[in-house]
Scaffold this motif. Sequence first.
Motif, PDB file in Angstrom:
ATOM      1  N   LYS A   1       4.495  22.412 134.465  1.00  0.00           N
ATOM      2  CA  LYS A   1       5.362  23.154 135.096  1.00  0.00           C
ATOM      3  C   LYS A   1       5.129  24.799 134.514  1.00  0.00           C
ATOM      4  CE  LYS A   1       6.709  18.010 136.386  1.00  0.00           C
ATOM      5  NZ  LYS A   1       8.097  17.683 136.398  1.00  0.00           N
ATOM      6  N   THR A   2       6.275  24.985 135.607  1.00  0.00           N
ATOM      7  CA  THR A   2       6.286  26.916 135.403  1.00  0.00           C
ATOM      8  C   THR A   2       7.768  26.550 135.061  1.00  0.00           C
ATOM      9  OG1 THR A   2       5.829  27.616 137.921  1.00  0.00           O
ATOM     10  CG2 THR A   2       7.333  28.952 136.803  1.00  0.00           C
ATOM     11  N   SER A   3       8.866  25.494 134.610  1.00  0.00           N
ATOM     12  CA  SER A   3      10.027  25.379 134.336  1.00  0.00           C
ATOM     13  C   SER A   3       9.980  24.957 132.674  1.00  0.00           C
ATOM     14  CB  SER A   3      10.596  24.533 134.601  1.00  0.00           C
ATOM     15  OG  SER A   3      10.311  23.179 134.632  1.00  0.00           O
ATOM     16  N   GLU A   4       8.747  24.852 132.015  1.00  0.00           N
ATOM     17  CA  GLU A   4       8.539  24.688 131.266  1.00  0.00           C
ATOM     18  C   GLU A   4       7.766  25.676 130.182  1.00  0.00           C
ATOM     19  OE1 GLU A   4       5.750  21.472 129.949  1.00  0.00           O
ATOM     20  OE2 GLU A   4       5.727  20.331 132.386  1.00  0.00           O
TER      21      GLU A   4
ATOM     22  N   PRO B   1       9.083  29.123 129.245  1.00  0.00           N
ATOM     23  CA  PRO B   1      10.305  30.357 129.223  1.00  0.00           C
ATOM     24  C   PRO B   1       9.867  32.097 129.622  1.00  0.00           C
ATOM     25  CG  PRO B   1       8.790  30.366 126.963  1.00  0.00           C
ATOM     26  CD  PRO B   1       8.245  29.459 127.655  1.00  0.00           C
ATOM     27  N   ASP B   2      11.072  32.228 129.975  1.00  0.00           N
ATOM     28  CA  ASP B   2      10.841  33.849 130.299  1.00  0.00           C
ATOM     29  C   ASP B   2      10.334  34.853 129.598  1.00  0.00           C
ATOM     30  OD1 ASP B   2      12.760  32.711 133.083  1.00  0.00           O
ATOM     31  OD2 ASP B   2      14.296  33.584 132.481  1.00  0.00           O
TER      32      ASP B   2
ATOM     33  N   ILE C   1       3.153  31.075 138.439  1.00  0.00           N
ATOM     34  CA  ILE C   1       4.150  30.958 137.232  1.00  0.00           C
ATOM     35  C   ILE C   1       4.373  32.383 138.202  1.00  0.00           C
ATOM     36  CG2 ILE C   1       4.791  31.849 135.788  1.00  0.00           C
ATOM     37  CD1 ILE C   1       1.663  30.264 133.888  1.00  0.00           C
TER      38      ILE C   1
ATOM     39  N   GLU D   1       6.910  31.135 140.859  1.00  0.00           N
ATOM     40  CA  GLU D   1       7.938  30.537 140.852  1.00  0.00           C
ATOM     41  C   GLU D   1       9.500  30.494 139.785  1.00  0.00           C
ATOM     42  OE1 GLU D   1       5.176  26.126 141.585  1.00  0.00           O
ATOM     43  OE2 GLU D   1       6.381  26.722 139.702  1.00  0.00           O
ATOM     44  N   LYS D   2       8.815  31.570 139.031  1.00  0.00           N
ATOM     45  CA  LYS D   2       9.997  32.200 137.771  1.00  0.00           C
ATOM     46  C   LYS D   2      11.106  32.367 138.718  1.00  0.00           C
ATOM     47  CE  LYS D   2       8.921  32.252 133.273  1.00  0.00           C
ATOM     48  NZ  LYS D   2      10.243  31.133 133.285  1.00  0.00           N
ATOM     49  N   LYS D   3      11.984  32.464 138.071  1.00  0.00           N
ATOM     50  CA  LYS D   3      13.314  33.085 139.212  1.00  0.00           C
ATOM     51  C   LYS D   3      13.620  34.810 138.210  1.00  0.00           C
ATOM     52  CE  LYS D   3      18.402  32.851 139.537  1.00  0.00           C
ATOM     53  NZ  LYS D   3      19.128  32.057 139.384  1.00  0.00           N
TER      54      LYS D   3
END
Length: 408
Positions: free
Chosen positions: A65-68, A70-71, A110, A113-115
């Motif tokens: 998941k993209t949420s996993e 890190p920025d 990725i 979806e990344k903020k």
Amino acid sequence: MKKLKVIELFAGVGGFRLGLESTNGYEIVWSNQWEPSTKTQHASILYEARFGSKNHSNRNISEVKTSEIPDADVLVGGFPCQDYSIATTLQNSKGLIGKKGVLWWSIHRILSEKKNPPKYLFLENVDRLLKSPSHQRGRDFAIMLKSLDDLGYAVEWRVINAADYGMPQRRRRIFFLGYHKSTQIYKSLKKSNKAEWIYKLGTIASEFSVINDNKSPKTIEIKDDLVEISNNFNKNGTFSIFENSGVFINGQAYTSKTTSNYNGKFTVLSDVLQVDSVPDEFYIPLEDYPKWEYLKGAKKEIRTAKSGFQYSYSEGSMIFPESPNKASRTIITGEGGRSASRFKHVIKTSKGLRRLTPLELERLNMFPDNHTKLEGFSDTKRAFFMGNALVVGVVEKIGKSLYDKICS
């Protein structure tokens, strides 16, 4: 010194990491390596042995998941060369989704979806990407350029043969950099004379000089949606319209054929060879010489297929043994093992003909000595790693130039 945070995808045995971290300007904050066709994840095991397991993922990236993740400031990776055609159009905000299992679309996911998506991309692939597939030359690269454009990135690319710039192996790869529209580099590229960027001002040209012949780049408009590009770009075209260097911004590609311009020291095959302590198993038995000579030699013969069909087969000769006074030929994944092969490197020594050792293969890719040496890993597996790897010196030089442009 400011450290740029990096996500490393398709990490292999860490070639990108070695090149970037050697500049002291980058810090890998998350990495991923997954080999779908093998039960034992050899490359990932080696990666963890060299760099530690912290923030390293050994899962199929398409299932992470993209949420996993890190920025980070930069996303890097040498992704597999596949068929990048578009499979479906979804009636939602995510728009286009490529074929399942094609790993380019994991990068795309990725980024989309990344903020806070990475502001910079540093990617690598085989140079045939510019002319794939055979029935629509350049389509795959056009899909990548336009998909990045849709996500707000400009792209700069160059096919680099490491040996042209003094490195010990003739290995041609395409390297491309992405700059998000929020960055100063994007704004500078947008305002620049595109020929000057390609030949002199760009991130790659700053470290990999080319002869400036003052030719204007060819321009290509790529503004269709991705489905249209997938179906119709350069349909039945005999040649790719992309040259070995170029930039892409706001739906417009500017591309030129460039020639390397290097006046420094050249490293050759003899510079990387082990002087002593080469195990006997790397020496070719005298009785096997004819087999190697046949495979390396020119051929013009009639062959019979399994079906019984007969056909004419011909191929030219290979240099045998290798010239010690030139950069080596490209390492391939089948470099290891004792069996005779047309493509394996063979050198002449005072003790007779022999194959290259894993340590020598590491040196040809500019890895640290014995980087791939780990208990339980065969020499054949170590050779396979190097056949898949990139030349660390190229990453280091581009990484240095990119850092200077970002942080200056």
